[in-house]
Design a protein around this motif. Structure first.
Motif, PDB file in Angstrom:
ATOM      1  N   GLU A 223       1.068  -1.177  -0.137  1.00  0.00           N
ATOM      2  CA  GLU A 223       0.010   0.075   0.073  1.00  0.00           C
ATOM      3  C   GLU A 223       0.748   1.186  -0.040  1.00  0.00           C
ATOM      4  N   PRO A 224       0.894   2.186  -1.003  1.00  0.00           N
ATOM      5  CA  PRO A 224       1.758   3.113  -1.157  1.00  0.00           C
ATOM      6  C   PRO A 224       1.936   4.175   0.223  1.00  0.00           C
ATOM      7  N   ASN A 225       0.510   4.246   0.697  1.00  0.00           N
ATOM      8  CA  ASN A 225       0.443   5.128   2.159  1.00  0.00           C
ATOM      9  C   ASN A 225       1.089   4.571   3.162  1.00  0.00           C
ATOM     10  N   ASP A 226       1.604   3.280   3.072  1.00  0.00           N
ATOM     11  CA  ASP A 226       2.252   2.405   4.303  1.00  0.00           C
ATOM     12  C   ASP A 226       3.788   2.565   4.328  1.00  0.00           C
ATOM     13  N   LEU A 227       4.277   3.102   2.906  1.00  0.00           N
ATOM     14  CA  LEU A 227       5.624   3.353   2.858  1.00  0.00           C
ATOM     15  C   LEU A 227       5.984   4.335   3.793  1.00  0.00           C
ATOM     16  N   GLY A 228       6.847   3.919   4.633  1.00  0.00           N
ATOM     17  CA  GLY A 228       7.636   4.866   5.521  1.00  0.00           C
ATOM     18  C   GLY A 228       6.676   5.221   6.766  1.00  0.00           C
ATOM     19  N   PHE A 229       5.546   4.427   6.754  1.00  0.00           N
ATOM     20  CA  PHE A 229       4.559   4.699   7.945  1.00  0.00           C
ATOM     21  C   PHE A 229       4.823   3.841   8.910  1.00  0.00           C
ATOM     22  N   GLY A 230       4.817   4.020  10.144  1.00  0.00           N
ATOM     23  CA  GLY A 230       5.362   3.408  11.572  1.00  0.00           C
ATOM     24  C   GLY A 230       6.647   3.148  11.735  1.00  0.00           C
ATOM     25  N   ASP A 231       6.916   3.195  13.214  1.00  0.00           N
ATOM     26  CA  ASP A 231       8.281   2.992  13.861  1.00  0.00           C
ATOM     27  C   ASP A 231       8.740   1.434  13.644  1.00  0.00           C
ATOM     28  N   GLU A 232       7.587   0.410  13.812  1.00  0.00           N
ATOM     29  CA  GLU A 232       7.887  -0.874  13.702  1.00  0.00           C
ATOM     30  C   GLU A 232       7.147  -1.372  12.767  1.00  0.00           C
ATOM     31  N   ARG A 233       7.503  -1.986  11.802  1.00  0.00           N
ATOM     32  CA  ARG A 233       6.721  -2.795  10.533  1.00  0.00           C
ATOM     33  C   ARG A 233       6.778  -4.097  10.695  1.00  0.00           C
ATOM     34  N   LEU A 234       5.917  -4.835  10.996  1.00  0.00           N
ATOM     35  CA  LEU A 234       6.086  -6.306  11.117  1.00  0.00           C
ATOM     36  C   LEU A 234       5.386  -7.100   9.890  1.00  0.00           C
ATOM     37  N   TYR A 235       6.131  -8.193   9.587  1.00  0.00           N
ATOM     38  CA  TYR A 235       5.645  -9.030   8.545  1.00  0.00           C
ATOM     39  C   TYR A 235       5.705 -10.302   8.914  1.00  0.00           C
ATOM     40  N   ASP A 236       4.986 -11.476   8.325  1.00  0.00           N
ATOM     41  CA  ASP A 236       4.787 -12.787   8.593  1.00  0.00           C
ATOM     42  C   ASP A 236       4.434 -13.000   9.989  1.00  0.00           C
ATOM     43  N   VAL A 237       3.079 -12.289  10.203  1.00  0.00           N
ATOM     44  CA  VAL A 237       2.736 -12.205  11.589  1.00  0.00           C
ATOM     45  C   VAL A 237       1.554 -13.392  11.444  1.00  0.00           C
ATOM     46  N   SER A 238       1.602 -14.307  12.637  1.00  0.00           N
ATOM     47  CA  SER A 238       0.545 -15.502  12.799  1.00  0.00           C
ATOM     48  C   SER A 238      -0.631 -14.681  13.565  1.00  0.00           C
ATOM     49  N   PRO A 239      -2.070 -15.404  13.273  1.00  0.00           N
ATOM     50  CA  PRO A 239      -3.108 -15.113  14.123  1.00  0.00           C
ATOM     51  C   PRO A 239      -3.001 -14.636  15.493  1.00  0.00           C
ATOM     52  N   ALA A 240      -2.045 -15.669  16.069  1.00  0.00           N
ATOM     53  CA  ALA A 240      -1.547 -15.619  17.674  1.00  0.00           C
ATOM     54  C   ALA A 240      -0.884 -14.182  17.726  1.00  0.00           C
ATOM     55  N   ASP A 241       0.025 -13.961  16.891  1.00  0.00           N
ATOM     56  CA  ASP A 241       0.731 -12.689  16.954  1.00  0.00           C
ATOM     57  C   ASP A 241       0.004 -11.381  16.936  1.00  0.00           C
ATOM     58  N   PHE A 242      -1.034 -11.631  16.104  1.00  0.00           N
ATOM     59  CA  PHE A 242      -2.001 -10.528  15.779  1.00  0.00           C
ATOM     60  C   PHE A 242      -2.939 -10.111  17.069  1.00  0.00           C
ATOM     61  N   LEU A 243      -3.243 -11.149  17.907  1.00  0.00           N
ATOM     62  CA  LEU A 243      -4.053 -11.077  19.081  1.00  0.00           C
ATOM     63  C   LEU A 243      -3.020 -10.444  20.161  1.00  0.00           C
ATOM     64  N   ARG A 244      -1.640 -10.720  20.140  1.00  0.00           N
ATOM     65  CA  ARG A 244      -0.692 -10.494  21.107  1.00  0.00           C
ATOM     66  C   ARG A 244      -0.392  -8.764  21.015  1.00  0.00           C
ATOM     67  N   LEU A 245      -0.411  -8.484  19.524  1.00  0.00           N
ATOM     68  CA  LEU A 245      -0.163  -6.954  19.227  1.00  0.00           C
ATOM     69  C   LEU A 245      -1.446  -6.230  19.610  1.00  0.00           C
ATOM     70  N   ILE A 246      -2.501  -6.799  19.623  1.00  0.00           N
ATOM     71  CA  ILE A 246      -3.601  -5.772  20.239  1.00  0.00           C
ATOM     72  C   ILE A 246      -3.618  -5.815  21.620  1.00  0.00           C
ATOM     73  N   ARG A 247      -3.318  -7.142  22.292  1.00  0.00           N
ATOM     74  CA  ARG A 247      -3.440  -6.840  23.701  1.00  0.00           C
ATOM     75  C   ARG A 247      -2.453  -6.018  24.398  1.00  0.00           C
ATOM     76  N   GLY A 248      -1.226  -5.959  23.907  1.00  0.00           N
ATOM     77  CA  GLY A 248      -0.327  -5.423  24.276  1.00  0.00           C
ATOM     78  C   GLY A 248      -0.053  -3.891  23.949  1.00  0.00           C
ATOM     79  N   ALA A 249      -0.898  -3.406  23.125  1.00  0.00           N
ATOM     80  CA  ALA A 249      -1.033  -1.991  22.692  1.00  0.00           C
ATOM     81  C   ALA A 249      -1.801  -1.208  23.812  1.00  0.00           C
ATOM     82  N   ASP A 250      -1.147   0.307  23.745  1.00  0.00           N
ATOM     83  CA  ASP A 250      -1.815   1.067  24.576  1.00  0.00           C
ATOM     84  C   ASP A 250      -3.199   1.655  23.898  1.00  0.00           C
ATOM     85  N   TYR A 251      -2.832   1.776  22.395  1.00  0.00           N
ATOM     86  CA  TYR A 251      -4.061   2.239  21.673  1.00  0.00           C
ATOM     87  C   TYR A 251      -4.119   1.411  20.636  1.00  0.00           C
ATOM     88  N   VAL A 252      -5.310   1.192  20.078  1.00  0.00           N
ATOM     89  CA  VAL A 252      -5.524   0.664  18.627  1.00  0.00           C
ATOM     90  C   VAL A 252      -6.214   1.474  17.820  1.00  0.00           C
TER      91      VAL A 252
END
Length: 188
Positions: A70-99
């Motif tokens: 997605e062109p608008n994602d180029l350079g967006f974010g301090d930490e860009r993650l790839y190859d994320v599993s469904p469990a990782d997706f849950l962990r990212l939401i659970r650990g966030a301060d904001y979503v």
């Protein structure tokens, strides 16, 4: 005609404890705003940057989840993650301060884990938008659905205050009981 019965999305049939068991340890250091955007709206990325700056948070994001950059994602974010599993997706939401998201399921899990969050309407996705709005109404927090220009702002999101689901809303509890009863009756 035949009567139809609308069951809850299956993700809502499990409670927080059951989802917690699937999560495992945190995937990222605390102190982040998790952004999961499926749409290409540049305004969402701008709001996210502004909110992160106001709150002193890093932005963790999952670019390229649809297998096309997605062109608008180029350079967006301090930490860009790839190859994320469904469990990782849950962990990212659970650990966030904001979503911040424009996804139905990221909204579901923000509610499950009682996160500070806002969900943006996706242009040209009327079905997804109405599903999200119905879900948020069920939880009594329809104001977290940002579908108008005045709500596309960090100030608006910050003004939403703490999310406190506390007790499961009666409407949700009843919908869950009815859905489970319907599924048990019709699976046999």
């Amino acid at each position: 005609g035949e009567k139809t019965f609308c069951t809850l999305d299956p993700t809502l049939l499990l409670d927080r404890t059951e989802w917690e068991e699937l999560c495992g340890d945190a995937l990222s250091e605390p102190g982040y705003l998790f952004c999961y955007f499926l749409g290409s709206d540049k305004a969402l990325r701008t709001v996210a940057r502004e909110l992160a700056a106001r709150k002193g948070l890093r932005i963790v994001t999952l670019p390229d989840m649809q297998n096309h950059p997605e062109p608008n994602d180029l350079g967006f974010g301090d930490e860009r993650l790839y190859d994320v599993s469904p469990a990782d997706f849950l962990r990212l939401i659970r650990g966030a301060d904001y979503v911040l998201t424009d996804s139905f399921h990221a909204t579901v899990f923000s509610l499950v884990f009682e996160k500070q969050f806002a969900c943006f309407g996706r242009r040209g996705s009327a079905g997804m938008n109405s599903r999200v709005y119905t879900l948020l109404e069920l939880f009594g927090c329809g104001e977290r659905f940002c579908d108008t220009d005045d709500k596309f702002s960090a100030a608006y999101i910050e003004g939403l205050g703490e999310l406190s689901c506390g007790e499961t809303p009666t409407a949700l509890r009843e919908a869950k009981e009815n859905s489970l009863a319907f599924l048990k009756e019709n699976i046999q």
